[in-house]
Design an enzyme around this catalytic site. Sequence first.
Site, PDB file in Angstrom:
ATOM      1  N   HIS A   1       0.801  -1.236   0.000  1.00 38.06           N
ATOM      2  CA  HIS A   1       0.000   0.000   0.000  1.00 38.06           C
ATOM      3  C   HIS A   1       0.826   1.275   0.000  1.00 38.06           C
ATOM      4  O   HIS A   1       0.261   2.361   0.128  1.00 38.06           O
ATOM      5  CB  HIS A   1      -0.920   0.046   1.216  1.00 38.06           C
TER       6      HIS A   1
ATOM      7  N   LYS B   1      -8.150  13.881   4.345  1.00 32.40           N
ATOM      8  CA  LYS B   1      -7.253  12.714   4.335  1.00 32.40           C
ATOM      9  C   LYS B   1      -6.270  12.906   5.469  1.00 32.40           C
ATOM     10  O   LYS B   1      -6.212  13.990   6.055  1.00 32.40           O
ATOM     11  CB  LYS B   1      -6.503  12.618   3.004  1.00 32.40           C
ATOM     12  N   ARG B   2      -5.483  11.876   5.800  1.00 31.23           N
ATOM     13  CA  ARG B   2      -4.476  12.039   6.835  1.00 31.23           C
ATOM     14  C   ARG B   2      -3.539  13.187   6.477  1.00 31.23           C
ATOM     15  O   ARG B   2      -3.295  13.455   5.297  1.00 31.23           O
ATOM     16  CB  ARG B   2      -3.680  10.742   6.999  1.00 31.23           C
TER      17      ARG B   2
ATOM     18  N   LYS C   1       1.173  14.314   0.855  1.00 33.56           N
ATOM     19  CA  LYS C   1      -0.173  14.631   0.360  1.00 33.56           C
ATOM     20  C   LYS C   1      -0.319  16.130   0.075  1.00 33.56           C
ATOM     21  O   LYS C   1      -1.296  16.565  -0.529  1.00 33.56           O
ATOM     22  CB  LYS C   1      -1.222  14.184   1.369  1.00 33.56           C
TER      23      LYS C   1
ATOM     24  N   THR D   1      -8.503   6.744  -1.899  1.00 38.82           N
ATOM     25  CA  THR D   1      -9.867   6.231  -2.033  1.00 38.82           C
ATOM     26  C   THR D   1     -10.878   7.334  -1.758  1.00 38.82           C
ATOM     27  O   THR D   1     -12.018   7.258  -2.220  1.00 38.82           O
ATOM     28  CB  THR D   1     -10.118   5.030  -1.085  1.00 38.82           C
TER      29      THR D   1
ATOM     30  N   LYS E   1     -14.583   8.390  -3.459  1.00 38.26           N
ATOM     31  CA  LYS E   1     -15.800   8.685  -2.691  1.00 38.26           C
ATOM     32  C   LYS E   1     -16.395  10.028  -3.108  1.00 38.26           C
ATOM     33  O   LYS E   1     -17.614  10.179  -3.224  1.00 38.26           O
ATOM     34  CB  LYS E   1     -15.501   8.683  -1.183  1.00 38.26           C
TER      35      LYS E   1
HETATM   36  C1  26Q Z   1       3.562   0.275  10.338  1.00 39.08           C
HETATM   37  C2  26Q Z   1       4.424  -0.109  11.362  1.00 39.08           C
HETATM   38  C3  26Q Z   1       4.278   0.402  12.641  1.00 39.08           C
HETATM   39  C4  26Q Z   1       3.254   1.306  12.890  1.00 39.08           C
HETATM   40  C5  26Q Z   1       2.395   1.682  11.888  1.00 39.08           C
HETATM   41  C6  26Q Z   1       2.546   1.181  10.595  1.00 39.08           C
HETATM   42  C7  26Q Z   1       1.618   1.596   9.512  1.00 39.08           C
HETATM   43  C8  26Q Z   1       0.263   1.765   9.776  1.00 39.08           C
HETATM   44  C9  26Q Z   1      -0.608   2.154   8.791  1.00 39.08           C
HETATM   45  C10 26Q Z   1       2.058   1.814   8.219  1.00 39.08           C
HETATM   46  C11 26Q Z   1       1.167   2.211   7.218  1.00 39.08           C
HETATM   47  C12 26Q Z   1      -0.181   2.377   7.495  1.00 39.08           C
HETATM   48  C13 26Q Z   1      -1.182   2.796   6.510  1.00 39.08           C
HETATM   49  C14 26Q Z   1      -1.013   2.930   5.220  1.00 39.08           C
HETATM   50  C15 26Q Z   1      -2.085   3.380   4.330  1.00 39.08           C
HETATM   51  O1  26Q Z   1      -3.190   3.674   4.770  1.00 39.08           O
HETATM   52  N1  26Q Z   1      -1.847   3.454   3.023  1.00 39.08           N
HETATM   53  C16 26Q Z   1      -2.872   3.889   2.112  1.00 39.08           C
HETATM   54  O2  26Q Z   1      -3.579   2.754   1.632  1.00 39.08           O
HETATM   55  C17 26Q Z   1      -4.694   3.122   0.842  1.00 39.08           C
HETATM   56  C18 26Q Z   1      -5.460   1.867   0.484  1.00 39.08           C
HETATM   57  O3  26Q Z   1      -4.760   1.115  -0.439  1.00 39.08           O
HETATM   58  C19 26Q Z   1      -4.243   3.884  -0.392  1.00 39.08           C
HETATM   59  O4  26Q Z   1      -5.386   4.318  -1.083  1.00 39.08           O
HETATM   60  C20 26Q Z   1      -3.394   5.085   0.002  1.00 39.08           C
HETATM   61  O5  26Q Z   1      -2.847   5.690  -1.159  1.00 39.08           O
HETATM   62  C21 26Q Z   1      -2.267   4.643   0.932  1.00 39.08           C
HETATM   63  O6  26Q Z   1      -1.553   5.766   1.404  1.00 39.08           O
END
Ligand code: 26Q
Length: 807
Positions: A356, A543-544, A549, A651, A655
């Site tokens: 992702h 978004k975050r 971004k 995403t 939406k």
């Molecule tokens: C990893 C290790 C330790 C702590 C946290 C994490 C961690 C947690 C969440 C690393 C990444 C995430 C989240 C990633 C994420 O949300 N990516 C998004 O995924 C969406 C669905 O595929 C995409 O549409 C977005 O582009 C992408 O940023």
Amino acid sequence: MEETQLKNEIRNSIEHKLSRHYGISVEEASRNQMYKTCARIVRDLLLEKRAKYHEEMKKKQNKKIYYLCMEFLIGRSLKNNIYNLGLDNELQEVLSDWNFQLEDLYEEEPDAGLGNGGLGRLASCFMDSLATLGYPAMGFSICYEYGLFKQKIVDGWQMELPDIWLPGGEVWLKKRTDLTFPVKFEGELKEVWTENGLRIDYNNCNEVEAVAYDMMISGADSDDVAVLRLWKAQDIKNFDMNSFSNGDYNRAMMENTSAELICKVLYPSDNHAEGKTLRIRQEYFLVSASIQNIIHDHLRKYGTLNNFSEKVAIHINDTHPAMCIPELMRIFMDEYQYTWNDAYKMVIDSVTYTNHTVLAEALEKWPEVLIKQQLPRIYEILKELNEQFCQQLWNQYPGDWDRIERMAIISNGQIRMANLSVIGSSHVNGVSKLHSDILKNDVFHDFYQNTPWKFTNVTNGIAHRRWLCQANPELTKLLDECIGDEYKKDASKLAHFRKYHDNLDVLQRLDNIKLNNKIRFSNLMKNKGVTIDPYSMFVVQAKRLHEYKRQLLNVLRIISLYLDLKENPNMHVVPQTFLFAAKAAPGYFAAKEVIKLINHLSVEIEKDPVLRQNIRVVFLENYCVTMAETLMPAAEVSEQISLAGKEASGTGNMKMMINGALTMGTMDGANVEIFDAVGKDNIFIFGMNADEVERRLKSGYAASFYYQNNPKIRRVLDCLRKGFNGESFESIYRYLLVGEYGMGDPYMCLADFDDYLKVHDQLSETYHNRNKWNTMSLYNIAGAERFAADRSVQDYASQIWGIEPLK
Ligand code: 26Q
């Protein structure tokens, strides 16, 4: 069932449940009690439905998908389940007799926010589609006591409060005391040779018990109910009587807390991997409990593991559950005496992996020493996997040390979870066409050369029944009238809406619907003390908060507009509201500074009665799924402005599009496919594309060049230094101009600034032409057809998991 009979049954169950749980009658029930009562009724219905489906599954013996993910951003469930069960009318009629409104009851439900953002919401959308399409499926995650923090803005600064969702959310969970599995951490290994071969004993390990809590997810108009199984950790003996009777009261209590700590809270960082022991424990806890559960179920059903990969697909949503690869190896070998090679084949044939993100800081790398200490047996298996893989590479590429080093699982004292995931799975996919290409050509290039057949693409999608049908009832009604309601189960039918592109009546109705949704949103915000003019244009970036971004690029443009208007108050602009919604990771200082900037700029503009008639900046506090459900239908401009090549898909873009917003975006992630779907005339694209970004990074980006040569940029940056509402933003000025390496910010905001302004001017121009705007909006709604999660899930099912619907 006949309608009156159904209503009678609902009436009786409500009365019965109110009496049983609270000892009260309907007249005495509060809204909250009524919400919980309805939720319990729906839950019980789903449990029954699930039991029937389960029987069917046992008979048919189809292959089943197990979706492992550290996050499920569920939001509310009552409305979705009632909608999917088709109970809304009857239930509302029963409730009306007692003066309750379903809409009010929905408001009583807290969001289950067990996720950060895109990845977690995607997992939830997929559960809905899996159930609706009738695939045998189960999701696994952790039952965090606290979900993603609640955001509070104090003097412009983000503060975090714990998200207490369980009082209220617990009604959806069914505790399964019959389903517990032990999970072992730490300790020393002892190899014991027995007549059955090698046995691994664990001494002094720290063992916790995983208990299942099930959440039922109804399919829309289908017999299928998917189960989302959330694990909670508890101390295995619940209490260490030994320590306790030895007088070691403190230790007895400590043991208990360490187990419970595992499920305490969701890590709040998105697109950033935090290397903490607790996170490793969380990940392994999810993996070990789920894999034991899967194997246990499989054996009960088939009596053998020999057909495991024929009947089981295990999907890892990003690398977070990647430890399931060595965990499967461990169980196959240590507990069922499979040879290394047989076990390895079974693992690869059952595991599949979605990536992702391409951001280096988001790729998980764990210190070897940590894994060795926390998970000694898993560590041994990882070492062996690494040895064998490197040996194989050595035979394939003799002498090519660099390549072998890049592809190894373990290097430099670190364990690379992404490499492990590629090596240990049969399929690797990205989440948009562009992203999947970047994986092949860049992030996993060596692997792509080695095993090209593993790499595929499945573009993300959204649960259109939630994000369109439930969130936007007026638009849904219009669609029903124009194209019938088949699109609810088959989103490709939305494309038929294109036929109405020149129907003036339909276009006018689209205009009215958007206005009504804007009014609805403004009214909701008014209750929270936020003023929004529903007659202004809604420009939304939700978004975050993350540097890549580029919320900052959006702000820079607003400042430029603000300065134009200050210099020339009579300048004509489209009255517009810039809506920002974003949570920043609590430790992410640069992101929090941007939130502060947005808030202070907002106050500064608000102070000027003339300015605020034209432009207004609104920061929406505590963005969550429920807020998104009213914000998406109100959006007119969807800001998707990441640096090209960095947003894997996005995403929120889908939406907003399906609700008729027009995209202002870069050629990044799924924006590229939105462009393909609607054509160049129905989208606003600006800035460098991914190749140009690459070239620019190679040739060198110098922010000072733009500062010196572009008076508009200079004016905006100087204004940042001076600040807003009495606060200087010198730090952001320096970030943009100097950055870490003296060349400016790594996401090159200034390089895309000019084009961004230019294309926004074109957008404003178009906004005046209502007919044109509404036609474009219509093409976006129709073109969103391919961004349904149903389509994504069908792609996964056929290309990756090899599963089929039960019926
Ligand atoms: C990893 C290790 C330790 C702590 C946290 C994490 C961690 C947690 C969440 C690393 C990444 C995430 C989240 C990633 C994420 O949300 N990516 C998004 O995924 C969406 C669905 O595929 C995409 O549409 C977005 O582009 C992408 O940023």
